[in-house]
Design a protein around this motif. Structure first.
Motif, short mmCIF file in Angstrom:
data_model
loop_
_atom_site.label_atom_id
_atom_site.label_comp_id
_atom_site.label_asym_id
_atom_site.label_seq_id
_atom_site.Cartn_x
_atom_site.Cartn_y
_atom_site.Cartn_z
N LEU A 202 9.42 -0.68 -4.10
CA LEU A 202 8.46 -0.53 -3.36
C LEU A 202 7.61 0.21 -4.99
O LEU A 202 6.57 -0.08 -4.38
CB LEU A 202 8.86 0.69 -2.50
CG LEU A 202 7.74 0.97 -2.04
CD1 LEU A 202 6.98 0.45 -0.98
CD2 LEU A 202 8.45 1.64 0.07
N ARG A 203 8.28 1.33 -5.16
CA ARG A 203 6.97 2.07 -6.43
C ARG A 203 6.33 1.24 -7.50
O ARG A 203 4.53 0.99 -8.12
CB ARG A 203 7.58 2.95 -7.08
CG ARG A 203 8.18 3.96 -6.14
CD ARG A 203 7.14 4.95 -4.57
NE ARG A 203 8.62 5.86 -4.24
CZ ARG A 203 7.71 5.44 -2.61
NH1 ARG A 203 7.03 4.45 -2.42
NH2 ARG A 203 8.11 6.34 -1.85
N PHE B 235 12.42 -1.34 2.12
CA PHE B 235 13.35 0.42 1.93
C PHE B 235 13.04 1.21 2.72
O PHE B 235 14.23 1.98 2.88
CB PHE B 235 11.74 1.51 0.88
CG PHE B 235 11.77 2.35 0.51
CD1 PHE B 235 13.49 3.16 -0.29
CD2 PHE B 235 11.45 3.48 1.03
CE1 PHE B 235 13.74 4.27 -0.17
CE2 PHE B 235 11.39 4.61 0.10
CZ PHE B 235 13.06 5.20 0.03
N ALA C 36 7.64 -4.60 1.21
CA ALA C 36 8.68 -3.64 0.07
C ALA C 36 8.74 -2.73 1.01
O ALA C 36 10.25 -1.78 0.95
CB ALA C 36 7.91 -3.69 -0.99
N GLY C 37 7.94 -2.36 2.08
CA GLY C 37 8.20 -0.56 1.98
C GLY C 37 8.97 -1.07 4.07
O GLY C 37 9.78 0.08 3.29
N GLN D 63 3.68 -0.92 -5.85
CA GLN D 63 3.11 -0.28 -5.12
C GLN D 63 2.56 0.34 -6.69
O GLN D 63 0.56 0.00 -6.64
CB GLN D 63 3.05 1.03 -4.48
CG GLN D 63 3.22 0.81 -3.12
CD GLN D 63 3.38 2.06 -2.84
OE1 GLN D 63 4.52 2.85 -4.08
NE2 GLN D 63 3.15 2.82 -1.03
N VAL E 272 3.55 -5.01 -0.57
CA VAL E 272 3.44 -3.83 0.26
C VAL E 272 4.37 -3.35 1.02
O VAL E 272 5.23 -3.16 1.17
CB VAL E 272 2.55 -2.87 -0.54
CG1 VAL E 272 2.55 -1.69 -0.08
CG2 VAL E 272 1.35 -3.15 -1.70
N GLU F 239 13.80 1.18 -2.93
CA GLU F 239 12.33 2.12 -3.42
C GLU F 239 11.75 2.41 -4.66
O GLU F 239 10.42 2.54 -4.91
CB GLU F 239 13.03 3.86 -3.66
CG GLU F 239 12.06 5.10 -3.54
CD GLU F 239 12.44 6.86 -3.80
OE1 GLU F 239 11.90 7.16 -3.14
OE2 GLU F 239 13.44 6.40 -3.88
N GLY G 119 4.29 4.55 3.16
CA GLY G 119 4.65 3.37 2.78
C GLY G 119 5.05 2.13 3.38
O GLY G 119 5.13 1.06 2.34
N ILE G 120 4.64 1.95 4.64
CA ILE G 120 4.73 0.53 5.14
C ILE G 120 2.93 0.54 5.65
O ILE G 120 2.77 0.81 6.41
CB ILE G 120 5.37 0.67 6.23
CG1 ILE G 120 6.62 1.10 5.95
CG2 ILE G 120 5.60 -0.55 6.97
CD1 ILE G 120 7.57 0.76 6.99
N ASN H 137 8.52 7.59 4.82
CA ASN H 137 7.81 5.66 4.52
C ASN H 137 7.87 5.51 5.21
O ASN H 137 6.70 5.01 5.43
CB ASN H 137 9.21 5.40 3.83
CG ASN H 137 8.82 3.97 3.31
OD1 ASN H 137 8.56 3.83 2.79
ND2 ASN H 137 10.39 3.23 4.10
#
Length: 133
Positions: free
Chosen positions: A40-41, A60, A56-57, A44, A53, A37, A120-121, A116
């Motif tokens: 990912l942050r 996660f 990474a998503g 981003q 991104v 996480e 997030g993806i 997420n």
């Protein structure tokens, strides 16, 4: 006078021991999810390309899924051997402080994973082919 006391099925015992083994790795898996996480942050915040991104998503999501499986195993193991065969025992075990704690943890991880997956993806745009007419 002898009372009949139902024994726990062999399958329930096997599943209980398997859940105990899977649940042992929960702290390590949760730490991996936290690291994924954070990555990912970071990605981003750096306004990285969509592909980075997305990778990474997805990492996660995979880490959260593994942590969720371990939390669910711990939850079932906490409920006890008899709860595998009896829904009433499962319900009663969920009402204990330890059972409620694991239930809350499982729900928190599920919510985080779904959030997420929804936000997030990012989707990678694919080129559209021109139709031949």
């Amino acid at each position: 006078m002898a009372f009949f006391r139902p024994r726990v099925s062999r399958e329930a015992e096997v599943r209980h021991h398997a859940d105990q083994e899977v649940g042992k790795g929960f702290p390590e898996l949760l730490e991996r999810a936290r690291a994924a996480e954070a990555e990912l942050r970071r990605v981003q915040a750096a306004a990285s390309p969509v592909e980075v991104v997305r990778a990474a998503g997805l990492a996660f999501d995979k880490a959260l899924t593994e942590a969720l499986r371990a939390a669910e195993a711990n939850q079932r193991a906490t409920f006890g051997v008899r709860s595998y065969d009896d829904r009433i025992r499962r319900r009663r075990a969920r009402a204990t402080p330890e059972g409620a704690g694991w239930t809350d943890e499982v729900n928190r991880l599920r919510t985080m994973r779904e959030r997420n997956r929804l936000t997030g993806i990012p989707r990678v745009p694919r080129p559209v082919q021109a139709s031949a007419r």
